[in-house]
Design an enzyme around this catalytic site. Sequence first.
Site, PDB file in Angstrom:
ATOM      1  N   GLU A  31       8.224  12.293 -36.815  1.00  0.00           N
ATOM      2  CA  GLU A  31       8.209  13.051 -38.053  1.00  0.00           C
ATOM      3  C   GLU A  31       9.604  13.635 -38.274  1.00  0.00           C
ATOM      4  O   GLU A  31      10.098  14.398 -37.428  1.00  0.00           O
ATOM      5  CB  GLU A  31       7.168  14.181 -37.983  1.00  0.00           C
ATOM      6  CG  GLU A  31       5.739  13.661 -37.964  1.00  0.00           C
ATOM      7  CD  GLU A  31       4.718  14.762 -37.779  1.00  0.00           C
ATOM      8  OE1 GLU A  31       3.649  14.682 -38.408  1.00  0.00           O
ATOM      9  OE2 GLU A  31       4.964  15.702 -36.993  1.00  0.00           O
ATOM     10  N   HIS A  63      10.329  15.338 -34.717  1.00  0.00           N
ATOM     11  CA  HIS A  63       9.140  15.576 -33.897  1.00  0.00           C
ATOM     12  C   HIS A  63       8.621  14.267 -33.337  1.00  0.00           C
ATOM     13  O   HIS A  63       8.055  13.443 -34.053  1.00  0.00           O
ATOM     14  CB  HIS A  63       8.052  16.283 -34.712  1.00  0.00           C
ATOM     15  CG  HIS A  63       6.820  16.565 -33.904  1.00  0.00           C
ATOM     16  ND1 HIS A  63       5.550  16.449 -34.427  1.00  0.00           N
ATOM     17  CD2 HIS A  63       6.673  16.930 -32.602  1.00  0.00           C
ATOM     18  CE1 HIS A  63       4.673  16.744 -33.474  1.00  0.00           C
ATOM     19  NE2 HIS A  63       5.329  17.028 -32.362  1.00  0.00           N
ATOM     20  N   ASN A  83      -0.068  17.253 -36.953  1.00  0.00           N
ATOM     21  CA  ASN A  83      -0.752  18.439 -36.441  1.00  0.00           C
ATOM     22  C   ASN A  83      -1.376  19.277 -37.548  1.00  0.00           C
ATOM     23  O   ASN A  83      -2.384  19.949 -37.327  1.00  0.00           O
ATOM     24  CB  ASN A  83       0.214  19.292 -35.610  1.00  0.00           C
ATOM     25  CG  ASN A  83       0.433  18.708 -34.235  1.00  0.00           C
ATOM     26  OD1 ASN A  83      -0.384  17.936 -33.740  1.00  0.00           O
ATOM     27  ND2 ASN A  83       1.544  19.056 -33.607  1.00  0.00           N
ATOM     28  N   SER A 101       6.740  21.234 -32.276  1.00  0.00           N
ATOM     29  CA  SER A 101       5.545  20.678 -32.903  1.00  0.00           C
ATOM     30  C   SER A 101       4.831  21.701 -33.781  1.00  0.00           C
ATOM     31  O   SER A 101       3.937  21.331 -34.549  1.00  0.00           O
ATOM     32  CB  SER A 101       4.566  20.183 -31.828  1.00  0.00           C
ATOM     33  OG  SER A 101       4.152  21.254 -30.992  1.00  0.00           O
TER      34      SER A 101
END
Length: 296
Positions: free
Chosen positions: A162, A150, A200, A129
């Site tokens: 992702e 991800h 993120n 991540s």
Amino acid sequence: MASSSAIRKVAVIGGGLMGSGIAQVCAQSGFKVVMVDQTREILAKAKGGIESSVSRVAKRKFKDNPASSTQFVEKTLSNLSTNIDSSGAVKDADLVIEAIIENMDVKHHFFRELDKAAPSRTIFASNTSSLSITEIASSTKRLDRFGGLHFFSPVPLMQLVEVVNTPQISEETMKTLMQFSKDIGKVPVRCKDTPGFIVNRLLVPFMMEAVRMLERGDASLEDIDQAMKLGAGHPMGPFTLSDFVGLDTSKFIVDGWHRRFPDNPLFKPSPLLNKLVGEGKLGAKSGEGFFKHGKK
């Protein structure tokens, strides 16, 4: 049902929360899956968790058809096997998904060994991540067949994946990873190998800026949370979200980004966050973070 012609067998390295969740969604989508970890005890616990989770999925999916529910559970579990030998597990895998500790040296070691054992056609993917996919891939000789996948926790419930491309990955590999993500019932989004990818990269600086507002005394944490819920339509405020993400997780990500990009003010460490983590106040999982959540 599995429909990707390029991928039939998946090896998932790591039997923790993320790894077992990834293994579950692959198995219940019809792919043959081998889940790998260091001990049989870890794998037995992970497989037990998967069985319970699949049973819950089946009850929701076939609530008026107990026979189909039972068949779904049995079929999913029949697609899943375990192995403590990672090299043996990947020897006939079409796709290897790594979901182990967020440590670059450990990932490099694993992928160097897997690169020797897996067929040249096998695609490698990391579920990291926060680490660079390009840097992880550098430990292998298959840069054109190495990308990021991800997933989000809890994997069986969260729809997003992702799919991360490096400068060296082939378009064929990217298309295969995008299609595979769809085949396991996820919604893939494509992005470059930038810190934090999409979610993120936006979310962590948002949470950190809220902490900096609190540090400066601009507003109370309760008012900041309330403002973002009522003014921006967020389901929860940044401090509540931080507590559920885990303050140690946020600190780990920000510290890593700061080491790589020390001049970026968005990645500047927070004294308050460091203090709370140092006191063991990690959020909901420890019972206290920015808020108190009761004993755990």
